[in-house]
Structure formats: C-alpha cells, structure tokens
Design a protein around this motif. Sequence first.
Motif, PDB file in Angstrom:
ATOM      1  N   ALA A   1      -3.003   3.534 -13.938  1.00 29.11           N
ATOM      2  CA  ALA A   1      -3.773   2.615 -14.785  1.00 29.11           C
ATOM      3  C   ALA A   1      -3.278   1.181 -14.602  1.00 29.11           C
ATOM      4  CB  ALA A   1      -3.666   3.042 -16.247  1.00 29.11           C
ATOM      5  N   GLU A   2      -1.967   1.013 -14.501  1.00 29.21           N
ATOM      6  CA  GLU A   2      -1.404  -0.316 -14.252  1.00 29.21           C
ATOM      7  C   GLU A   2      -1.827  -0.844 -12.888  1.00 29.21           C
ATOM      8  OE1 GLU A   2       2.712  -1.384 -15.505  1.00 29.21           O
ATOM      9  OE2 GLU A   2       2.912   0.789 -15.732  1.00 29.21           O
ATOM     10  N   ILE A   3      -1.818   0.040 -11.890  1.00 25.41           N
ATOM     11  CA  ILE A   3      -2.223  -0.378 -10.540  1.00 25.41           C
ATOM     12  C   ILE A   3      -3.683  -0.803 -10.536  1.00 25.41           C
ATOM     13  CG2 ILE A   3      -2.588   0.429  -8.177  1.00 25.41           C
ATOM     14  CD1 ILE A   3      -0.155   2.296  -8.604  1.00 25.41           C
TER      15      ILE A   3
ATOM     16  N   VAL B   1      -6.945   1.161  -6.976  1.00 25.82           N
ATOM     17  CA  VAL B   1      -6.758   2.586  -6.710  1.00 25.82           C
ATOM     18  C   VAL B   1      -7.936   3.006  -5.838  1.00 25.82           C
ATOM     19  CG1 VAL B   1      -6.659   4.903  -7.687  1.00 25.82           C
ATOM     20  CG2 VAL B   1      -5.546   2.997  -8.875  1.00 25.82           C
ATOM     21  N   VAL B   2      -7.650   3.600  -4.687  1.00 22.32           N
ATOM     22  CA  VAL B   2      -8.678   3.864  -3.670  1.00 22.32           C
ATOM     23  C   VAL B   2      -8.608   5.319  -3.229  1.00 22.32           C
ATOM     24  CG1 VAL B   2      -9.473   3.259  -1.348  1.00 22.32           C
ATOM     25  CG2 VAL B   2      -8.549   1.477  -2.840  1.00 22.32           C
TER      26      VAL B   2
ATOM     27  N   VAL C   1       0.849  -1.192   0.000  1.00 22.72           N
ATOM     28  CA  VAL C   1       0.000   0.000   0.000  1.00 22.72           C
ATOM     29  C   VAL C   1       0.882   1.238   0.000  1.00 22.72           C
ATOM     30  CG1 VAL C   1      -1.826   1.245   1.226  1.00 22.72           C
ATOM     31  CG2 VAL C   1      -1.735  -1.258   1.336  1.00 22.72           C
ATOM     32  N   SER C   2       0.549   2.218  -0.834  1.00 18.80           N
ATOM     33  CA  SER C   2       1.307   3.469  -0.832  1.00 18.80           C
ATOM     34  C   SER C   2       0.440   4.580  -1.423  1.00 18.80           C
ATOM     35  CB  SER C   2       2.625   3.318  -1.602  1.00 18.80           C
ATOM     36  OG  SER C   2       3.529   4.354  -1.252  1.00 18.80           O
ATOM     37  N   GLY C   3       1.046   5.761  -1.590  1.00 23.37           N
ATOM     38  CA  GLY C   3       0.271   6.934  -1.976  1.00 23.37           C
ATOM     39  C   GLY C   3       0.446   7.420  -3.389  1.00 23.37           C
ATOM     40  N   ALA C   4       1.132   6.663  -4.235  1.00 23.32           N
ATOM     41  CA  ALA C   4       1.277   6.989  -5.668  1.00 23.32           C
ATOM     42  C   ALA C   4       2.054   8.267  -5.945  1.00 23.32           C
ATOM     43  CB  ALA C   4      -0.092   7.063  -6.358  1.00 23.32           C
ATOM     44  N   ALA C   5       2.780   8.784  -4.955  1.00 20.63           N
ATOM     45  CA  ALA C   5       3.557  10.011  -5.161  1.00 20.63           C
ATOM     46  C   ALA C   5       4.852   9.695  -5.901  1.00 20.63           C
ATOM     47  CB  ALA C   5       3.859  10.665  -3.813  1.00 20.63           C
ATOM     48  N   PHE C   6       5.593  10.747  -6.257  1.00 20.80           N
ATOM     49  CA  PHE C   6       6.930  10.558  -6.815  1.00 20.80           C
ATOM     50  C   PHE C   6       7.827   9.893  -5.758  1.00 20.80           C
ATOM     51  CE2 PHE C   6       5.847  14.443  -9.475  1.00 20.80           C
ATOM     52  CZ  PHE C   6       5.728  13.733 -10.659  1.00 20.80           C
ATOM     53  N   GLY C   7       8.954   9.400  -6.191  1.00 20.55           N
ATOM     54  CA  GLY C   7       9.949   8.894  -5.264  1.00 20.55           C
ATOM     55  C   GLY C   7       9.621   7.519  -4.710  1.00 20.55           C
ATOM     56  N   ILE C   8       9.674   7.376  -3.392  1.00 25.77           N
ATOM     57  CA  ILE C   8       9.537   6.074  -2.742  1.00 25.77           C
ATOM     58  C   ILE C   8       8.184   5.441  -3.025  1.00 25.77           C
ATOM     59  CG2 ILE C   8       9.507   4.858  -0.534  1.00 25.77           C
ATOM     60  CD1 ILE C   8      12.291   5.876  -1.439  1.00 25.77           C
TER      61      ILE C   8
ATOM     62  N   GLY D   1       2.860  -8.851  -8.195  1.00 23.95           N
ATOM     63  CA  GLY D   1       2.150  -8.763  -6.928  1.00 23.95           C
ATOM     64  C   GLY D   1       0.990  -7.781  -6.974  1.00 23.95           C
ATOM     65  N   VAL D   2       0.385  -7.600  -5.815  1.00 23.29           N
ATOM     66  CA  VAL D   2      -0.775  -6.714  -5.684  1.00 23.29           C
ATOM     67  C   VAL D   2      -0.342  -5.442  -4.969  1.00 23.29           C
ATOM     68  CG1 VAL D   2      -3.094  -6.445  -4.711  1.00 23.29           C
ATOM     69  CG2 VAL D   2      -2.341  -8.678  -5.569  1.00 23.29           C
ATOM     70  N   THR D   3      -0.815  -4.304  -5.449  1.00 22.78           N
ATOM     71  CA  THR D   3      -0.507  -3.037  -4.801  1.00 22.78           C
ATOM     72  C   THR D   3      -1.749  -2.152  -4.801  1.00 22.78           C
ATOM     73  OG1 THR D   3       1.035  -1.155  -4.732  1.00 22.78           O
ATOM     74  CG2 THR D   3       0.372  -1.946  -6.908  1.00 22.78           C
ATOM     75  N   ILE D   4      -1.858  -1.318  -3.784  1.00 27.08           N
ATOM     76  CA  ILE D   4      -2.989  -0.396  -3.636  1.00 27.08           C
ATOM     77  C   ILE D   4      -2.449   1.020  -3.566  1.00 27.08           C
ATOM     78  CG2 ILE D   4      -4.884   0.372  -2.152  1.00 27.08           C
ATOM     79  CD1 ILE D   4      -5.214  -2.503  -1.216  1.00 27.08           C
TER      80      ILE D   4
END
Length: 394
Positions: A202-204, A210-211, A159-166, A179-182
């Motif tokens: 779009a890939e996610i 995407v939530v 799970v992450s926030g879709a921002a630049f960087g990490i 794998g699965v990511t949100i």
Amino acid sequence: MSESDREARRLAWVYLSRVVEGPCAALSALIESVGVVEAARAVRECALPEVLRGPTELRRGIDRAEKDVAHIERLGGRVVTPDDAEWPAWRMLGLGQLDPAQDADAAVPLVLWVRGRRSLLEATERSIAVVGARCSTGYGNHATGEIAGELAARGWTVVSGAAFGIDGMAHRAALGVGGVTIAVLACGPDRPYPVQHDHLLAEIAEAGLVVTEYPPGTSVRKHYFLARNRLIAALADGVVVVEAGIRSGARNTVKWCRRLGRPAMAVPGPITSAASVGCHRMIREGEAFIVTRADDILDEAGPLRLSLPGAVPANPEDNLSGDEALVFAALPGAGARLPRALAADTGLPMAVLRATLSGLEIAGLVGCDGSGWYRTVSPSTSTAAIVADHDRHR
C-alpha cells in the motif's frame, strides 16, 4: 481512432490477458499479425492455429474484461496496454526480440495492471532492480539499505519483487529517503503477496507503483515467479543481487537481465556466508559484475558517459570508443538496421550489442522504431574509419 474503437481494443487486450494469464509468445505473434481485436475474436471462436489451442482452451470462455477494468479502478489502479502513452515500449522491446524456443516466457506482457498515480513510462526512465535472498542476513539488509537508499536518493527508481528479505528491504530503503520504487508481483494486483507485506505494498502504491501482468484475482503459482522475473529485468537498466543462495531465484532474474543485454551485478558477502554463495558464483563465472556501492552500479548501468568538456562538440560520436564506436559506425547514414544484422556486421554477441545500443540511445546518438535502429546524428570520418579497420582485421 474513435473512442469506441479504443475501448474495443482495450477490452480485447484485457480479455486476452485473462485467457492466457502470463506470457504467451504465440498469442503475441497472432496479435502482431492480425491486430488485437481480431485476435480476441479468433480466440473466442477457437479459430486458431494448433499452437494456440492448448494455451487458450481453459479460459477462452471467460470474458469478464469490463468487470476486470472496473475492479482495478476500484483499487485506485488502471490497466495499461501497448496502446497507452505510458506503456514502456522501449523497455519491452528486448522481450519481443528474445527466442521463445530458448526461453518459454520470452514474450512481451499483453497488458500491465498498475496501482499508483505515477506514469509507468516516467518511473522507469532511470531504474535499477535490487533483488536477493528471502532469508537475508543482517549484513545483506544493511548492504541493501545503503545501496537502494543511495540510488533512490539520487533519483533512480528501485525495482524489486516485494518478497521477504532483500526485496522488502530495497523497497523500504527507497521509501525511507522519499524515493520511487516499483514492486512487480507474480499474482493479481488485488492479491498482496506475501500477505504480511500488505501494508508495504500500500505504501509502494502511494509513493511509487505496484505492477503485474496477471489480472485481478489471480493467485500465486510457482512458475509465475520465473515469468515475473523477466519483467523485473525488463523494467530496469540493470539488476543488482544482494545475497543469493546456491539455488536462489535471483539468478533467474540475472539470466533475463543478461538475455536483454543489460548489466547484471552482485554484491559480495563474507566467504563463510551461505547466503552469499550464489553471488560469489555469479561473480566468479562472469555472470555478474562485482559492486559494493551505488557509484559502482551507476558506472555499469548508468547513462553512457561521454567525455565532453564544456559544450557538446559538432561530432559527439568522436568521443566513442570500443563497442560503442563499432556499433555506431555500423549503422547506416540513412535508414535503420535490425539487431541481428548489426550483430553479424560487428561480430558482437547479441547481448553485448543490445547493451551497447541501449547506452548509445541514452547518450542521444541512436534511436529505434519499428524498422530497427538508426543514427540520430551524422557520422564523422573518424568513426566510419573504425568499421573499416575492424573489417580489415576480421
């Protein structure tokens, strides 16, 4: 409940989501008191307590619930409400127990706007949040790729926030191993942010989810990111920070993680790197555990590991120790107890108590419902003795 009643409730949830655009503890309390349909009527007619008139005044006349539902469906998404089977109720339980007087955004989201075919409930059964600096270094990107990729390869949702960087690196690493990511957004589901991550999102949505709690068309605002961070923490078993400057927003996500009683972790960096100052500070001040690989993370955030050689014994709770044994013994043989009562009896801080209850739940020893937490197995004599010994030494 008839189909028309279900649709009326869904449209009421969606309408209220548009009215407040984000967390609103007072509105959540009203819904819990009178029901979502009646709450929506009260908002439309402004028949409200004073505390709700300000937050609802600007948009209470905007009722485009049917259009919002049609919009998200055209995107291949859906709106998920607390009435739906895929609503991650136990994930949201902690948010509902936080004190809004202490944290303004401490409220359960009214709805979640979701893009992606996977069940939100199933995708968050085993999940870890990986967040960090937007201006990441080569070291941070490498560490994130190793950690997030390994977690995803082991079947954990990232799970992450879709921002630049990490954030972006964490999503890409999970996608790279199948794998699965949100991705949790601080804007509407139709507003890719940052815009350069349109293709990534779009890939996610294709492989994961995407939530967002913000309705279609909602633009990014600064304080939406802080509210969004609580959802990143709530949807995960723990939060890992890879690179964070001295004023990094990742520390806000760690704050929510700790409030919810879940483990916060940080990856150390070079002592000369400004990009890791925040991580080092969190580790030094006891806000986060130090981790360097996926195994470390799963030791902290993974399922409670009961030392059960071979078959499960008649009394699996006998394998508990420390806080787990103390909390289990404090639960009644029949009925349930609320967290505050358990905290008072055990003497444990609320954050520690909630983390312990979550671990016991994953181990299958306790459960929770509207009345509180309860045992799913019978107590053994040795466990009961732990509480008696604790009481003698208090």
